[in-house]
Design a protein around this motif. Structure first.
Motif, PDB file in Angstrom:
ATOM      1  N   LEU A 137     -47.127 -35.436 -89.783  1.00  0.00           N
ATOM      2  CA  LEU A 137     -47.613 -36.543 -90.742  1.00  0.00           C
ATOM      3  C   LEU A 137     -49.133 -36.943 -91.067  1.00  0.00           C
ATOM      4  CD1 LEU A 137     -46.113 -40.401 -89.366  1.00  0.00           C
ATOM      5  CD2 LEU A 137     -45.717 -38.579 -92.059  1.00  0.00           C
ATOM      6  N   PRO A 138     -50.111 -36.125 -89.935  1.00  0.00           N
ATOM      7  CA  PRO A 138     -51.453 -36.209 -90.030  1.00  0.00           C
ATOM      8  C   PRO A 138     -52.015 -35.283 -91.104  1.00  0.00           C
ATOM      9  CG  PRO A 138     -51.141 -35.525 -87.743  1.00  0.00           C
ATOM     10  CD  PRO A 138     -49.595 -35.891 -88.387  1.00  0.00           C
ATOM     11  N   PHE A 139     -50.463 -34.478 -91.441  1.00  0.00           N
ATOM     12  CA  PHE A 139     -50.777 -33.796 -93.024  1.00  0.00           C
ATOM     13  C   PHE A 139     -50.596 -33.863 -94.022  1.00  0.00           C
ATOM     14  CE2 PHE A 139     -51.249 -30.501 -88.492  1.00  0.00           C
ATOM     15  CZ  PHE A 139     -52.312 -29.965 -89.375  1.00  0.00           C
ATOM     16  N   GLY A 140     -50.101 -35.013 -93.737  1.00  0.00           N
ATOM     17  CA  GLY A 140     -49.739 -36.156 -95.294  1.00  0.00           C
ATOM     18  C   GLY A 140     -48.086 -36.140 -95.333  1.00  0.00           C
ATOM     19  N   ARG A 141     -47.039 -35.305 -94.662  1.00  0.00           N
ATOM     20  CA  ARG A 141     -46.157 -34.962 -94.512  1.00  0.00           C
ATOM     21  C   ARG A 141     -44.842 -35.384 -93.541  1.00  0.00           C
ATOM     22  NH1 ARG A 141     -43.923 -31.885 -99.518  1.00  0.00           N
ATOM     23  NH2 ARG A 141     -45.927 -31.746-100.016  1.00  0.00           N
ATOM     24  N   GLU A 142     -43.595 -35.429 -93.455  1.00  0.00           N
ATOM     25  CA  GLU A 142     -43.126 -35.422 -92.362  1.00  0.00           C
ATOM     26  C   GLU A 142     -42.225 -33.874 -92.167  1.00  0.00           C
ATOM     27  OE1 GLU A 142     -39.692 -38.400 -92.390  1.00  0.00           O
ATOM     28  OE2 GLU A 142     -40.582 -39.824 -91.675  1.00  0.00           O
ATOM     29  N   SER A 143     -42.217 -33.644 -91.045  1.00  0.00           N
ATOM     30  CA  SER A 143     -41.799 -32.008 -90.961  1.00  0.00           C
ATOM     31  C   SER A 143     -40.919 -32.012 -91.805  1.00  0.00           C
ATOM     32  CB  SER A 143     -41.943 -32.404 -89.483  1.00  0.00           C
ATOM     33  OG  SER A 143     -42.678 -32.163 -89.009  1.00  0.00           O
ATOM     34  N   GLN A 188     -62.064 -32.305 -92.798  1.00  0.00           N
ATOM     35  CA  GLN A 188     -61.746 -31.095 -91.437  1.00  0.00           C
ATOM     36  C   GLN A 188     -60.407 -31.550 -91.630  1.00  0.00           C
ATOM     37  OE1 GLN A 188     -63.366 -33.234 -88.023  1.00  0.00           O
ATOM     38  NE2 GLN A 188     -64.697 -31.522 -87.980  1.00  0.00           N
ATOM     39  N   VAL A 189     -59.654 -29.827 -90.802  1.00  0.00           N
ATOM     40  CA  VAL A 189     -57.961 -29.770 -91.089  1.00  0.00           C
ATOM     41  C   VAL A 189     -58.181 -30.577 -89.719  1.00  0.00           C
ATOM     42  CG1 VAL A 189     -56.528 -27.670 -90.824  1.00  0.00           C
ATOM     43  CG2 VAL A 189     -58.495 -27.243 -91.693  1.00  0.00           C
ATOM     44  N   ALA A 190     -56.298 -31.127 -89.939  1.00  0.00           N
ATOM     45  CA  ALA A 190     -55.689 -32.546 -89.196  1.00  0.00           C
ATOM     46  C   ALA A 190     -55.047 -31.353 -88.127  1.00  0.00           C
ATOM     47  CB  ALA A 190     -54.761 -32.811 -90.226  1.00  0.00           C
ATOM     48  N   ARG A 191     -55.118 -32.325 -87.397  1.00  0.00           N
ATOM     49  CA  ARG A 191     -54.428 -31.979 -85.618  1.00  0.00           C
ATOM     50  C   ARG A 191     -53.281 -33.021 -86.050  1.00  0.00           C
ATOM     51  NH1 ARG A 191     -57.332 -28.319 -86.819  1.00  0.00           N
ATOM     52  NH2 ARG A 191     -59.133 -27.718 -84.949  1.00  0.00           N
ATOM     53  N   PHE A 192     -52.595 -32.428 -84.828  1.00  0.00           N
ATOM     54  CA  PHE A 192     -50.976 -33.449 -84.624  1.00  0.00           C
ATOM     55  C   PHE A 192     -51.535 -34.341 -83.783  1.00  0.00           C
ATOM     56  CE2 PHE A 192     -48.223 -29.092 -84.721  1.00  0.00           C
ATOM     57  CZ  PHE A 192     -48.416 -29.917 -86.267  1.00  0.00           C
ATOM     58  N   GLU A 193     -50.357 -35.415 -83.501  1.00  0.00           N
ATOM     59  CA  GLU A 193     -50.911 -36.613 -82.426  1.00  0.00           C
ATOM     60  C   GLU A 193     -51.167 -35.944 -81.356  1.00  0.00           C
ATOM     61  OE1 GLU A 193     -51.962 -39.233 -83.296  1.00  0.00           O
ATOM     62  OE2 GLU A 193     -51.785 -39.575 -85.671  1.00  0.00           O
ATOM     63  N   ARG A 194     -51.720 -36.814 -80.272  1.00  0.00           N
ATOM     64  CA  ARG A 194     -51.688 -35.961 -79.331  1.00  0.00           C
ATOM     65  C   ARG A 194     -50.639 -35.971 -78.323  1.00  0.00           C
ATOM     66  NH1 ARG A 194     -56.243 -38.992 -75.354  1.00  0.00           N
ATOM     67  NH2 ARG A 194     -57.502 -38.418 -77.123  1.00  0.00           N
ATOM     68  N   GLU A 195     -49.341 -37.011 -78.521  1.00  0.00           N
ATOM     69  CA  GLU A 195     -48.242 -37.204 -77.902  1.00  0.00           C
ATOM     70  C   GLU A 195     -47.662 -35.950 -77.864  1.00  0.00           C
ATOM     71  OE1 GLU A 195     -44.570 -39.099 -79.536  1.00  0.00           O
ATOM     72  OE2 GLU A 195     -45.983 -40.402 -80.765  1.00  0.00           O
ATOM     73  N   PHE A 196     -47.237 -35.250 -79.321  1.00  0.00           N
ATOM     74  CA  PHE A 196     -46.851 -33.848 -79.542  1.00  0.00           C
ATOM     75  C   PHE A 196     -47.273 -32.244 -78.581  1.00  0.00           C
ATOM     76  CE2 PHE A 196     -45.961 -36.411 -82.895  1.00  0.00           C
ATOM     77  CZ  PHE A 196     -44.965 -35.755 -82.742  1.00  0.00           C
ATOM     78  N   ILE A 197     -48.811 -32.676 -78.229  1.00  0.00           N
ATOM     79  CA  ILE A 197     -49.504 -31.702 -77.311  1.00  0.00           C
ATOM     80  C   ILE A 197     -50.285 -31.787 -75.530  1.00  0.00           C
ATOM     81  CG2 ILE A 197     -51.808 -30.070 -77.507  1.00  0.00           C
ATOM     82  CD1 ILE A 197     -50.179 -30.191 -79.982  1.00  0.00           C
ATOM     83  N   VAL A 198     -50.380 -33.097 -75.862  1.00  0.00           N
ATOM     84  CA  VAL A 198     -50.757 -33.315 -74.309  1.00  0.00           C
ATOM     85  C   VAL A 198     -49.441 -34.179 -73.012  1.00  0.00           C
ATOM     86  CG1 VAL A 198     -52.193 -34.644 -72.632  1.00  0.00           C
ATOM     87  CG2 VAL A 198     -52.856 -33.751 -74.510  1.00  0.00           C
ATOM     88  N   HIS A 199     -48.720 -32.973 -72.033  1.00  0.00           N
ATOM     89  CA  HIS A 199     -47.793 -33.741 -71.253  1.00  0.00           C
ATOM     90  C   HIS A 199     -47.936 -34.022 -70.030  1.00  0.00           C
ATOM     91  CE1 HIS A 199     -44.602 -30.939 -74.130  1.00  0.00           C
ATOM     92  NE2 HIS A 199     -45.446 -31.358 -74.659  1.00  0.00           N
ATOM     93  N   THR A 200     -46.753 -35.520 -69.709  1.00  0.00           N
ATOM     94  CA  THR A 200     -47.869 -35.566 -67.851  1.00  0.00           C
ATOM     95  C   THR A 200     -46.564 -35.355 -67.855  1.00  0.00           C
ATOM     96  OG1 THR A 200     -48.658 -37.459 -68.777  1.00  0.00           O
ATOM     97  CG2 THR A 200     -48.962 -37.649 -66.910  1.00  0.00           C
TER      98      THR A 200
END
Ligand SMILES: Cc1cc2nc3c(=O)[nH]c(=O)nc-3n(C[C@H](O)[C@H](O)[C@H](O)COP(=O)(O)O)c2cc1C
Length: 270
Positions: free
Chosen positions: A209-215, A181-193
């Motif tokens: 990182l979920p895509f295999g390397r740092e930005s 499956q195509v990765a997704r970013f970690e939740r902390e980048f997407i979901v804010h409070t």
């Protein structure tokens, strides 16, 4: 996980199709699920065009940024944001005349109505995706339907208060099994409070990182980019298709808002 969540988590975009047509019952299930989607004011501010004509599919495959798999999709749905049907109904019901009698200024659909109708159309589209998935039928969105508006308008006879929202290809998957499956970013980048949070460069560097390397990690890329973000920027954000998308979207918005002179004659302009 319950079966609905399992379905959502297992979904992936499908771009290679078994040519077997969908059955009438399958199409009916997809369309009736889409039409049960939530809709602003229960107005159903969208239209779904079933694209059956192979010549139309072939043309879409070219004008949607040359994606040949579009022409091979056994079931193609074009979702439009649509205020035309309601404007026609308002006209049929004598709404403008009555409003004037009551001292209310008549109006035409503008940007807010457009965004609401786009919300309606896209929620119906994603409901169709999940319904199809539940029947073992894969799908893929085609964002490039926003490009070349004048060609789509001509091909489908689109009136002023319609706006391309999504093209969806459906079909049973003929892709290799066990594709990742195509990765997704970690939740902390997407979901804010409670409020929006921006991230400093060090944090953003982790995002990919979920895509295999740092930005921002140095690397060599085919398009002379020095990191994966530059690669994305050069390949997508500044690419010709993105510029065309902007040009086309601007023309569509101008037409919808009645700020252009390019709508075809015979349309109900106000
Ligand atoms: C608005 C939108 C537009 C898209 N446009 C295209 C497209 O033109 N061609 C394509 O092959 N995939 C397209 N996709 C599919 C995405 O590439 C895909 O959803 C993404 O890579 C994540 O993969 P997944 O759906 O398998 O999880 C689009 C998806 C969305 C939501």
């Amino acid at each position: 996980m319950n079966p609905t969540l399992e379905l959502i988590h297992a979904r992936r975009s499908t771009r290679v199709y078994d040519p077997t047509p969908l059955t009438i019952a399958e199409k009916d299930a997809i369309l009736s699920a889409a039409m049960r989607a939530p809709t602003a004011g229960a107005m159903m501010l969208y239209t779904i065009i079933e694209v059956n004509d192979q010549a139309l599919k072939d043309r879409l495959a070219v004008i949607c940024d040359n994606q040949p798999f579009i022409a091979k999709s056994p079931y193609l749905l074009f979702f439009l944001a649509d205020y035309q049907r309601w404007m026609d109904l308002y006209a049929a019901a004598g709404c403008e005349t009555r409003a004037l009698e009551l001292g209310v200024d008549p109006r035409t659909p503008q940007e807010g109505d457009l965004i609401l109708a786009l919300m309606d159309a896209l929620i119906a589209a994603q409901t169709a995706v999940l319904a199809a998935e539940s029947l073992g039928i894969g799908s893929c969105y085609i964002g490039d339907i926003i490009e070349n508006w004048e060609l789509h308008r001509e091909l489908f006879g689109l009136p002023q208060y319609t706006f391309p929202a999504a093209l969806l290809c459906f079909g049973r998957s003929a892709e290799k099994p066990n594709r990742k499956q195509v990765a997704r970013f970690e939740r902390e980048f997407i979901v804010h409070t409670d409020h929006y949070r921006r991230f400093p460069p060090e944090k953003l560097n982790e995002m990919h990182l979920p895509f295999g390397r740092e930005s921002l990690a140095e690397g060599e890329f085919s398009n002379q980019a020095h990191n994966v973000v530059q690669y994305n920027y050069l390949r997508k954000f500044t690419a010709d298709f993105s510029l065309e998308m902007t040009r086309s979207a601007r023309a569509m918005i101008a037409s919808w808002c009645g700020q252009d002179n390019i709508a075809p004659p015979g349309l109900n302009r106000h």
